[in-house]
Enzyme design. Structure first.
Site, PDB file in Angstrom:
ATOM      1  CG  HIS A 105      24.186 -34.557  -5.394  1.00 44.64           C
ATOM      2  ND1 HIS A 105      24.642 -35.834  -5.179  1.00 44.64           N
ATOM      3  CD2 HIS A 105      25.273 -33.749  -5.287  1.00 44.64           C
ATOM      4  CE1 HIS A 105      25.941 -35.808  -4.917  1.00 44.64           C
ATOM      5  NE2 HIS A 105      26.351 -34.546  -4.990  1.00 44.64           N
ATOM      6  CD  GLU A 150      11.995 -10.650  -8.852  1.00 45.25           C
ATOM      7  OE1 GLU A 150      11.767 -10.212  -7.727  1.00 45.25           O
ATOM      8  OE2 GLU A 150      12.953 -10.240  -9.546  1.00 45.25           O
ATOM      9  CG  ASN A 178       0.058   1.866   3.852  1.00 48.58           C
ATOM     10  OD1 ASN A 178      -0.984   1.911   3.220  1.00 48.58           O
ATOM     11  ND2 ASN A 178       1.173   2.447   3.453  1.00 48.58           N
ATOM     12  N   GLY A 179      -0.944  -1.554   6.648  1.00 54.23           N
ATOM     13  CA  GLY A 179      -0.656  -2.431   7.778  1.00 54.23           C
ATOM     14  C   GLY A 179      -1.872  -3.241   8.155  1.00 54.23           C
ATOM     15  CE  LYS A 227      15.717  -9.570 -10.620  1.00 55.43           C
ATOM     16  NZ  LYS A 227      16.038  -8.910  -9.420  1.00 55.43           N
ATOM     17  NE  ARG A 261       5.282   1.578  -1.059  1.00 59.60           N
ATOM     18  CZ  ARG A 261       6.192   1.730  -0.098  1.00 59.60           C
ATOM     19  NH1 ARG A 261       7.198   2.539  -0.285  1.00 59.60           N
ATOM     20  NH2 ARG A 261       6.087   1.076   1.029  1.00 59.60           N
ATOM     21  CD1 TRP A 297      -0.492  -6.486  -0.660  1.00 65.49           C
ATOM     22  CD2 TRP A 297      -0.124  -6.027  -2.796  1.00 65.49           C
ATOM     23  NE1 TRP A 297       0.112  -7.577  -1.219  1.00 65.49           N
ATOM     24  CE2 TRP A 297       0.340  -7.326  -2.527  1.00 65.49           C
ATOM     25  CE3 TRP A 297       0.000  -5.521  -4.103  1.00 65.49           C
ATOM     26  CZ2 TRP A 297       0.933  -8.126  -3.502  1.00 65.49           C
ATOM     27  CZ3 TRP A 297       0.589  -6.316  -5.061  1.00 65.49           C
ATOM     28  CH2 TRP A 297       1.046  -7.598  -4.763  1.00 65.49           C
ATOM     29  CE  LYS A 339      12.201  -1.585  -5.997  1.00 60.45           C
ATOM     30  NZ  LYS A 339      13.149  -2.548  -6.600  1.00 60.45           N
ATOM     31  CD  GLU A 380      19.060 -11.030  -8.366  1.00 57.11           C
ATOM     32  OE1 GLU A 380      18.566 -11.629  -7.407  1.00 57.11           O
ATOM     33  OE2 GLU A 380      18.552 -10.004  -8.863  1.00 57.11           O
ATOM     34  CB  CYS A 410      -0.852   0.049   1.258  1.00 55.06           C
ATOM     35  SG  CYS A 410      -1.789  -1.428   1.543  1.00 55.06           S
TER      36      CYS A 410
HETATM   37  C1  G6P Z   1      10.429  -7.551  -2.618  1.00 49.32           C
HETATM   38  C2  G6P Z   1      10.922  -7.103  -3.989  1.00 49.32           C
HETATM   39  C3  G6P Z   1      12.306  -7.683  -4.275  1.00 49.32           C
HETATM   40  C4  G6P Z   1      13.264  -7.323  -3.148  1.00 49.32           C
HETATM   41  C5  G6P Z   1      12.726  -7.765  -1.781  1.00 49.32           C
HETATM   42  C6  G6P Z   1      13.562  -7.194  -0.645  1.00 49.32           C
HETATM   43  O1  G6P Z   1      10.142  -8.900  -2.654  1.00 49.32           O
HETATM   44  O2  G6P Z   1      10.022  -7.493  -5.005  1.00 49.32           O
HETATM   45  O3  G6P Z   1      12.801  -7.173  -5.502  1.00 49.32           O
HETATM   46  O4  G6P Z   1      14.492  -7.924  -3.394  1.00 49.32           O
HETATM   47  O5  G6P Z   1      11.400  -7.278  -1.602  1.00 49.32           O
HETATM   48  O6  G6P Z   1      13.438  -5.801  -0.635  1.00 49.32           O
HETATM   49  P1  G6P Z   1      14.448  -4.833   0.053  1.00 49.32           P
HETATM   50  O7  G6P Z   1      13.854  -3.462  -0.128  1.00 49.32           O
HETATM   51  O8  G6P Z   1      14.542  -5.237   1.487  1.00 49.32           O
HETATM   52  O9  G6P Z   1      15.756  -4.972  -0.644  1.00 49.32           O
END
Ligand code: G6P
Length: 614
Positions: A512, A496, A102-103, A493, A28, A76, A609, A489, A2
């Site tokens: 394995h 995602e 939010n929350g 990526k 976000r 959200w 985000k 990573e 949110c």
């Molecule tokens: C969310 C985002 C990721 C990010 C993670 C940690 O899941 O989609 O891209 O790596 O949060 O976020 P931070 O702000 O703690 O790096």
């Protein structure tokens, strides 16, 4: 997650600014949006499920245009499905108070039952509406919005950032409070503004004040008064945010992600600026951070982080163990926080976070701290909760990262980890000045090497590879040593943003299990640079080839390229720095594959985000 915005001005309309603020927060992640503004006839609310454009369509008639106070929200869903009626803001029965939040209000059910018994009718399924009615009823009694918010919050359990706007005899009033999710305020001569993120505040002021847990703020045009929940004044210093509001734009790029990938040479150069002391063969951090006295008695490092930041944490573990000879454990923050972890004397928790507001990372850090650990943070947002709660901080100077899939923040985190490892190594005497100097020289070369990786030729080549593999039935990313986390990573990526199934694996573990997946439909990306394990990864590539898998080798090892057949050639550098260079082509590969598959790259489905609630 949110987003919240709010504005109150002595004169002049706020609506456009609120909507622009919500647009800046879109990244976000959200499923509905809304605004509430104060007009002479009372509070008016407009809200819609779906994209912000849906809300803008409702606002087009200009009916809310004249208001000089209002709040806005991108939601959200947590309590109640995404819908017009569950979207925020929510109002109390009198129509004089509206709230965004939010929350989570954990005890909303008993509170709701109490209100139902008192005859209140509810228009939504949200926990927030409970809060709206509680504030509204108190406000109707006293006409004092601060007192009403205080009284309501005294009965609420949970974590929240909330804003109440009200219309009373003296006109518009606005009060916000924080207990968990972030909230920042700023003011100008004729206005006061708040948001759940600094970006919407930058058009008004670059002096931003972050509320702390347990803070309330009364917003008035030209001033903000901060108190605790009992009304006692508290002092919070404002911070200058050096980000340019333009940085939050897409520039000439079709997506934020592509823009942010291209920003990496500059971001890395900025993250290194003023920190390399080649004469001394050491790293110096600004503001006396990470001095010998703090570092000398570290006996163990516990990394806590989530998502992409966790992968930077894995790389940090290789670097710190390799260069500083300090044992390092790495754990998902969401797991760490629910164990009963053993923190031995001399433990430092290393929290890595782009936003500095990730709920799990903050909770894990707090737990480590409560058990006696000192805290170092690597973070991209100055003034964020993570930064404020840490003993020592390394800021990555990435500027705002808007694309949900993290790119520039990751490479900057890895660079910060290299700097930290060198500094600990020098403080502990495990790394010689000469060896450190060698790394500093290589760090300086990164900018040009990254530019090479982003050249037009390289982009065309990676696009061709993307075309060839966009219909693969799955992807396996493999790597070893310091490049094993790069494989993790690379896979993260791709999944995602393209929704393709991708797994990251330690190359030596393939035999394995995952090797059973190999057949001609499967693409295996092997990350391999010249270094200690290069020959081992070469053997792994051979194993895949001999089972009919498609192999692409990424890195600086020429022999791997030859074996794999398809390759992305990365400039040679110290093995310790190779994750930084090897990551960039994987980001581009994911980007182009997602683009070919028509995915919404900057706003991938189901992802946010910044995950500020659990
Ligand atoms: C969310 C985002 C990721 C990010 C993670 C940690 O899941 O989609 O891209 O790596 O949060 O976020 P931070 O702000 O703690 O790096």
């Amino acid at each position: 997650m949110c987003g919240i915005v709010g504005a109150i001005r002595s004169q002049g309309p706020v609506l456009r600014g609120l909507v622009e603020g919500l647009r800046v927060l879109e990244y976000r992640g959200y499923d509905s949006s809304g605004v509430a503004v104060v007009l002479p006839g009372g509070i008016q609310i407009a809200k819609r499920q779906g994209r912000l454009e849906n809300l803008e369509a409702v606002l087009q008639d200009g009916a809310l245009e004249a208001a000089s106070a209002g709040i806005g929200h991108t939601r959200w869903a947590t309590h109640g499905e995404p819908s017009d009626r569950n979207a925020h803001p929510h109002r109390g029965a009198s129509g004089k108070v509206a709230i965004v939040h939010n929350g989570i209000i954990e005890n909303y059910l008993p509170l709701k039952n109490e209100l139902l018994e008192a005859g209140v009718t509810f228009e939504s399924d949200t926990d927030t509406e409970v809060l709206a009615h509680m504030v509204d009823r108190e406000f109707a009694r006293t006409g004092d919005l601060s007192a009403a918010v205080r009284a309501a919050l005294a009965r609420v359990q949970g974590y929240y950032a909330m804003v109440a706007v009200a219309v009373g005899d003296a006109g518009s009033m606005m009060v916000c409070a924080r207990q968990g999710p972030p909230l920042a305020v700023a003011w100008s001569e004729d206005g006061a503004y708040l948001a759940s993120d600094v970006l919407p505040l930058l058009p008004y002021s670059n002096q931003v004040t972050f509320l702390e847990d347990g803070d309330m703020a009364v917003m008035q045009p030209g001033s903000v008064t901060i108190t605790d929940f009992s009304g006692n004044p508290v002092t919070r210093t404002s911070r200058e945010i050096e980000w340019d509001p333009e940085d939050a734009g897409k520039g000439h790029y079709p997506h934020y992600m592509l823009k942010e990938i291209h920003e990496q040479p500059g971001v890395i150069a900025r993250t290194l600026e003023g920190r390399l002391d080649e004469k001394a063969g050491d790293v110096v951090f600004e503001n006396d951070q990470l001095q010998d006295a703090f570092l000398a008695d570290i006996s163990r490092v516990q990394v806590v982080a989530c998502g992409t930041a966790l992968h930077a944490g894995y790389i940090a573990s290789y670097l710190i163990e390799g260069l500083a000879r300090v044992p390092v454990d790495v754990e998902f923050a969401s797991e760490f926080r629910y164990r009963d972890p053993i923190i031995v004397p001399g433990t430092v928790a290393l929290a890595i976070s782009q936003s500095g507001e990730t709920a799990d990372t903050l909770a894990a850090t707090r737990l480590a701290k409560a058990k006696g650990a000192r805290v170092i943070s690597i973070c991209n947002v100055p003034g964020s909760s993570q930064v404020r709660e840490s003993d020592q901080v390394i800021l990555t100077r990435g500027g705002p990262e808007i694309g949900v899939a993290s790119t520039k923040a990751f490479t900057a985190q890895v660079v910060a980890a290299v700097l930290l490892a060198i500094r600990i190594g020098r403080a502990k005497g495990t790394l010689s000045a000469d060896d450190a100097r060698g790394l500093l020289v290589e760090l300086r070369m990164l900018r040009n090497q990254l530019e090479e990786l982003l050249s037009e030729n390289m982009r065309t080549h990676i696009k061709d590879l993307a075309r060839r593999h966009a219909a693969a039935k799955g992807f396996l990313f493999i790597g070893r040593g310091v490049n094993y986390p790069v494989a993790l990573e690379g896979a993260l990526k791709l999944k995602e943003i393209s929704y393709m199934h991708a797994e990251g694996y330690a190359a030596g573990e393939m035999k394995h299990g995952p090797i059973a997946l190999i057949d001609p439909g499967m693409t295996v990306v092997a990350v391999n640079s010249i270094g200690r394990v290069a020959d081992k990864v070469r053997a792994n590539i051979e194993q895949v080839k001999s089972r009919g898998g498609e192999t692409v080798s990424v890195g600086s090892d020429p022999e791997s390229h030859e074996i794999a057949g398809q390759s992305i050639k990365v400039p040679a550098c110290s093995e310790w720095l190779s994750p930084i260079l090897n990551t960039v082509p994987l980001q581009l590969l994911s980007y182009y594959i997602a683009d070919l598959r028509g995915c919404d790259i900057d706003k991938p489905r189901n992802l946010a985000k910044s995950v500020t609630v659990e």
